[in-house]
Design a protein around this motif. Structure first.
Motif, PDB file in Angstrom:
ATOM      1  N   THR B  97       0.824  -1.209   0.000  1.00 40.21           N
ATOM      2  CA  THR B  97       0.000   0.000   0.000  1.00 40.21           C
ATOM      3  C   THR B  97       0.860   1.262   0.000  1.00 40.21           C
ATOM      4  N   GLY B  98       2.143   1.091   0.145  1.00 38.08           N
ATOM      5  CA  GLY B  98       3.037   2.238   0.085  1.00 38.08           C
ATOM      6  C   GLY B  98       3.296   2.734  -1.337  1.00 38.08           C
ATOM      7  N   PHE B  99       2.857   1.954  -2.321  1.00 33.58           N
ATOM      8  CA  PHE B  99       3.039   2.335  -3.711  1.00 33.58           C
ATOM      9  C   PHE B  99       1.832   3.108  -4.225  1.00 33.58           C
ATOM     10  N   THR B 100       2.095   4.116  -5.060  1.00 35.89           N
ATOM     11  CA  THR B 100       1.024   4.644  -5.892  1.00 35.89           C
ATOM     12  C   THR B 100       0.991   3.776  -7.148  1.00 35.89           C
ATOM     13  N   TRP B 101      -0.084   3.896  -7.886  1.00 33.24           N
ATOM     14  CA  TRP B 101      -0.176   3.117  -9.127  1.00 33.24           C
ATOM     15  C   TRP B 101       0.902   3.561 -10.123  1.00 33.24           C
ATOM     16  N   ARG B 102       1.212   4.832 -10.122  1.00 31.15           N
ATOM     17  CA  ARG B 102       2.230   5.340 -11.058  1.00 31.15           C
ATOM     18  C   ARG B 102       3.592   4.723 -10.741  1.00 31.15           C
ATOM     19  N   THR B 103       3.973   4.722  -9.452  1.00 31.25           N
ATOM     20  CA  THR B 103       5.273   4.153  -9.101  1.00 31.25           C
ATOM     21  C   THR B 103       5.267   2.647  -9.328  1.00 31.25           C
ATOM     22  N   LEU B 104       4.120   2.030  -9.122  1.00 33.52           N
ATOM     23  CA  LEU B 104       4.011   0.600  -9.412  1.00 33.52           C
ATOM     24  C   LEU B 104       4.316   0.340 -10.883  1.00 33.52           C
ATOM     25  N   LEU B 105       3.703   1.116 -11.770  1.00 37.30           N
ATOM     26  CA  LEU B 105       3.937   0.923 -13.199  1.00 37.30           C
ATOM     27  C   LEU B 105       5.398   1.189 -13.557  1.00 37.30           C
ATOM     28  N   LYS B 106       5.956   2.235 -12.981  1.00 39.51           N
ATOM     29  CA  LYS B 106       7.358   2.564 -13.301  1.00 39.51           C
ATOM     30  C   LYS B 106       8.298   1.458 -12.853  1.00 39.51           C
ATOM     31  N   PHE B 107       7.959   0.795 -11.767  1.00 34.83           N
ATOM     32  CA  PHE B 107       8.791  -0.308 -11.308  1.00 34.83           C
ATOM     33  C   PHE B 107       8.546  -1.551 -12.147  1.00 34.83           C
ATOM     34  N   LEU B 108       7.320  -1.753 -12.523  1.00 30.96           N
ATOM     35  CA  LEU B 108       6.974  -2.942 -13.313  1.00 30.96           C
ATOM     36  C   LEU B 108       7.651  -2.961 -14.678  1.00 30.96           C
ATOM     37  N   VAL B 109       7.825  -1.787 -15.277  1.00 30.08           N
ATOM     38  CA  VAL B 109       8.321  -1.758 -16.656  1.00 30.08           C
ATOM     39  C   VAL B 109       9.660  -2.466 -16.781  1.00 30.08           C
ATOM     40  N   ALA B 110      10.450  -2.430 -15.691  1.00 28.79           N
ATOM     41  CA  ALA B 110      11.770  -3.048 -15.765  1.00 28.79           C
ATOM     42  C   ALA B 110      11.673  -4.547 -16.037  1.00 28.79           C
ATOM     43  N   TYR B 111      10.665  -5.197 -15.448  1.00 27.85           N
ATOM     44  CA  TYR B 111      10.482  -6.633 -15.713  1.00 27.85           C
ATOM     45  C   TYR B 111      10.177  -6.873 -17.186  1.00 27.85           C
ATOM     46  N   PHE B 112       9.373  -5.979 -17.755  1.00 28.33           N
ATOM     47  CA  PHE B 112       9.039  -6.105 -19.171  1.00 28.33           C
ATOM     48  C   PHE B 112      10.282  -5.872 -20.026  1.00 28.33           C
ATOM     49  N   ILE B 113      11.060  -4.885 -19.659  1.00 21.45           N
ATOM     50  CA  ILE B 113      12.266  -4.560 -20.408  1.00 21.45           C
ATOM     51  C   ILE B 113      13.216  -5.767 -20.441  1.00 21.45           C
ATOM     52  N   ILE B 114      13.410  -6.403 -19.290  1.00 23.86           N
ATOM     53  CA  ILE B 114      14.312  -7.554 -19.197  1.00 23.86           C
ATOM     54  C   ILE B 114      13.799  -8.695 -20.084  1.00 23.86           C
ATOM     55  N   ALA B 115      12.494  -8.958 -20.011  1.00 16.99           N
ATOM     56  CA  ALA B 115      11.915 -10.033 -20.817  1.00 16.99           C
ATOM     57  C   ALA B 115      12.030  -9.722 -22.308  1.00 16.99           C
ATOM     58  N   GLN B 116      11.855  -8.448 -22.657  1.00 15.39           N
ATOM     59  CA  GLN B 116      11.939  -8.059 -24.074  1.00 15.39           C
ATOM     60  C   GLN B 116      13.367  -8.240 -24.602  1.00 15.39           C
ATOM     61  N   ARG B 117      14.344  -7.782 -23.816  1.00 11.37           N
ATOM     62  CA  ARG B 117      15.733  -7.905 -24.270  1.00 11.37           C
ATOM     63  C   ARG B 117      16.144  -9.372 -24.330  1.00 11.37           C
ATOM     64  N   PHE B 118      15.679 -10.172 -23.386  1.00  5.95           N
ATOM     65  CA  PHE B 118      15.959 -11.613 -23.410  1.00  5.95           C
ATOM     66  C   PHE B 118      15.451 -12.210 -24.722  1.00  5.95           C
ATOM     67  N   GLN B 119      14.221 -11.863 -25.076  1.00  6.75           N
ATOM     68  CA  GLN B 119      13.632 -12.419 -26.281  1.00  6.75           C
ATOM     69  C   GLN B 119      14.331 -11.894 -27.526  1.00  6.75           C
ATOM     70  N   GLY B 120      14.658 -10.596 -27.516  1.00  9.98           N
ATOM     71  CA  GLY B 120      15.299  -9.997 -28.681  1.00  9.98           C
ATOM     72  C   GLY B 120      16.681 -10.556 -28.942  1.00  9.98           C
ATOM     73  N   LEU B 121      17.417 -10.852 -27.883  1.00  8.46           N
ATOM     74  CA  LEU B 121      18.779 -11.361 -28.038  1.00  8.46           C
ATOM     75  C   LEU B 121      18.815 -12.836 -28.381  1.00  8.46           C
ATOM     76  N   HIS B 122      17.919 -13.607 -27.758  1.00 12.48           N
ATOM     77  CA  HIS B 122      18.046 -15.061 -27.805  1.00 12.48           C
ATOM     78  C   HIS B 122      16.971 -15.762 -28.624  1.00 12.48           C
ATOM     79  N   SER B 123      16.043 -14.996 -29.172  1.00 18.78           N
ATOM     80  CA  SER B 123      14.971 -15.580 -29.993  1.00 18.78           C
ATOM     81  C   SER B 123      14.209 -16.664 -29.251  1.00 18.78           C
ATOM     82  N   GLU B 124      14.050 -16.487 -27.962  1.00 17.46           N
ATOM     83  CA  GLU B 124      13.209 -17.373 -27.169  1.00 17.46           C
ATOM     84  C   GLU B 124      12.706 -16.546 -25.996  1.00 17.46           C
ATOM     85  N   VAL B 125      11.654 -17.057 -25.354  1.00 13.57           N
ATOM     86  CA  VAL B 125      11.110 -16.340 -24.205  1.00 13.57           C
ATOM     87  C   VAL B 125      11.760 -16.846 -22.931  1.00 13.57           C
ATOM     88  N   LEU B 126      11.749 -16.002 -21.914  1.00 13.48           N
ATOM     89  CA  LEU B 126      12.350 -16.363 -20.624  1.00 13.48           C
ATOM     90  C   LEU B 126      11.575 -17.493 -19.957  1.00 13.48           C
TER      91      LEU B 126
END
Lengths: 204, 190
Positions: B97-126
Motif C-alpha cells: 500500500t506504500g506504492f502509488t499506481w504510477r510508481t508501481l507501473l514505473k517499477f513494473l516496466v523493468a520486468y518487461f524490459i528484461i523479458a523483451q531484451r531476453f527475447q530480442g537477443l536469444h529468440s526465445e522467451v524467458l
C-alpha cells in the motif's frame, strides 16, 4: 557515404542497388523510375536495409508513402537481416501502428485510428527503448520496447494483392541536424513543377 | 481520458492478426502497451472516453487501474494486482500500500524490459515450460541462466549481486530496481 542518407529511386533497379542496399532473409525491393515498389511476383514480404553506412543505436528511418490504402509498408529501424527482425511504422486505412517483427511473428506495440491520405511522410525513430512514430512530421505514437538495442535502417513492404509504392527514403542518426519533412513540391514558371529535398546540407 | 488496463494478448502473430491487447484493439482509440516476452498478458495505456472505458472494464479478464494513478493502492487492490501479475509470471510480492499506481507501473516496466531484451537477443522467451518464478537460479538450466545474465548485462544491469540460491523472483527484482530508462505507456511518459 555519411548519414543522414537519402534515396529517391530515380532509376529502374531490380533489386535496389547493391551499392547502397542489402537484402534480408525476405525478398528484395525494386524500383521503377521515381518510386520504390515491392517485388510483385508472389507478392512476398520484402525488406532491405541501407548498407552504405552503419547507424548509431539512436536512429531514424523515413519515407513517403505514395500509393495504396490497405497495403502494408513502412520505414524500419534496428533491423537484423536474419529472419528478419525490426521495428516499423506502418499506416493503412483505419490504423497506424508501431510494430515489432520478431522471428516469425508480429506484435503491435502502439496503435492509433488516425486516418492518413497518400502521399504521407512516415517516420520511425528509436532512442534507447523509446520508439516514436511521426506522420507528416507530427508525433503520432510512442512506445517502450527493449527487444532490439541496435540494428540497421531501411524499408519493408508486406505481401499483398496490390503494389506498394514508396518514395524518398531518408535515414540516419538521431541528434544530427535534420528536419522531419524531407520533400516539398513547387510550382514554377512556364508550368514546370517538381520537388526538392530539404536536408541538413541544404536544399538539393 | 487516459486509462490503464491489464488484459490478455490476442492474435496469431501474423501481420494481419498481430499480437495485440484484447478488447482495446477493437476500438478506434490510441494506445500503447508493454510486451512481456510474448506472455499472454499485457499492460496497456489507452486514451478512452467513459463509454469505451466501461465497455472494456466490463470484461471479467480485464483489470482496470483506477482513474487516479497517483493514489496509493488499497489493501484489496494490492491483493488483486498481485494475483493478476503473478498469474502472468510477473513478480509482485513487493507490491504494498506504500506504492502509488504510477510508481508501481514505473517499477513494473523493468520486468518487461528484461523479458523483451531476453527475447530480442536469444529468440526465445524467458518463461518457457517448467521455468517458474520460485525456481532457484541454480535450478534453471545453465543455458537459460547464462542467457538471462547476457540479457541483463546487455541492458547495463549489474548481475554480480545475484546468488545461485536466489529464486528467479528475487533475481529479477535485483535487476529491475536498477532500471533507469524512460517509461512510455499510453503514448506518453509516466
Amino acid at each position: 557515404m555519411t548519414l543522414p542518407a537519402t534515396y529517391s529511386f530515380t532509376t529502374t533497379e531490380n533489386p535496389l542497388s547493391a551499392t547502397y542496399w542489402t537484402e534480408t532473409a525476405w525478398a528484395a525491393l525494386q524500383a521503377a523510375t521515381g518510386y520504390c515498389k515491392v517485388v510483385t511476383t508472389g507478392f512476398a514480404n520484402s525488406a532491405m536495409y541501407w548498407s552504405a553506412d552503419t547507424p548509431d543505436a539512436a536512429q531514424y528511418s523515413q519515407l513517403v508513402f505514395t500509393t495504396g490504402s490497405n497495403s502494408v509498408c513502412g520505414p524500419i529501424v534496428r533491423l537484423t537481416a536474419a529472419s528478419p527482425t525490426f521495428y516499423c511504422a506502418y499506416a493503412e486505412t483505419g490504423a497506424t501502428r508501431i510494430l515489432r517483427k520478431y522471428s516469425g511473428s508480429w506484435t503491435a506495440l502502439a496503435s492509433s485510428s488516425a486516418s492518413f491520405s497518400v502521399p504521407e511522410i512516415l517516420k520511425i525513430t528509436a532512442s534507447g527503448s523509446t520508439l516514436t512514430y511521426f506522420a507528416e512530421g507530427s508525433q503520432l505514437l510512442q512506445a517502450t520496447d527493449a527487444a532490439y538495442a541496435t540494428g540497421q535502417i531501411g524499408i519493408f513492404a508486406a505481401a499483398g494483392a496490390v503494389e506498394n509504392t514508396l518514395d524518398d527514403w531518408e535515414g540516419g542518426n538521431l541528434g544530427s541536424a535534420y528536419t522531419a519533412a524531407g520533400v516539398e513540391s513547387f510550382a514554377g514558371v512556364y508550368g514546370r513543377s517538381g520537388q526538392f529535398k530539404r536536408t541538413p546540407a541544404g536544399i538539393l | 481520458m487516459k486509462k490503464f488496463y491489464v488484459v490478455p494478448v490476442i492474435g496469431t502473430g501474423t501481420l494481419q492478426d498481430n499480437y495485440r491487447p484484447k478488447y482495446i484493439s477493437d476500438y478506434p482509440i490510441t494506445w500503447s502497451r508493454w510486451d512481456y516476452g510474448q506472455m499472454p498478458w499485457t499492460i496497456v495505456g489507452a486514451e478512452v472516453d467513459a463509454a469505451t472505458d466501461a465497455a472494456i472494464s466490463a470484461n471479467p479478464d480485464c483489470y482496470t487501474l483506477p482513474d487516479n494513478i497517483d493514489a496509493n493502492l488499497s489493501p484489496a487492490q494490492v491483493t488483486a494486482i498481485q494475483n493478476k501479475l503473478e498469474s502472468a509470471n510477473l513478480p509482485a510480492e513487493w507490491v504494498t500500500t506504500g506504492f502509488t499506481w504510477r510508481t508501481l507501473l514505473k517499477f513494473l516496466v523493468a520486468y518487461f524490459i528484461i523479458a523483451q531484451r531476453f527475447q530480442g537477443l536469444h529468440s526465445e522467451v524467458l518463461f518457457t515450460s517448467g521455468i517458474t518464478l520460485d525456481m532457484r537460479i541454480n535450478q534453471i538450466p545453465v543455458s537459460k541462466r547464462n542467457k538471462l545474465t547476457t540479457a541483463a548485462e546487455h541492458l547495463g544491469l549489474d548481475t554480480s549481486g545475484i546468488q545461485p540460491t536466489d529464486t528467479l523472483r528475487v533475481a529479477l527484482k535485483k535487476l529491475a530496481v536498477q532500471w533507469q530508462g524512460e517509461v512510455i505507456l499510453g503514448n506518453e511518459a509516466l
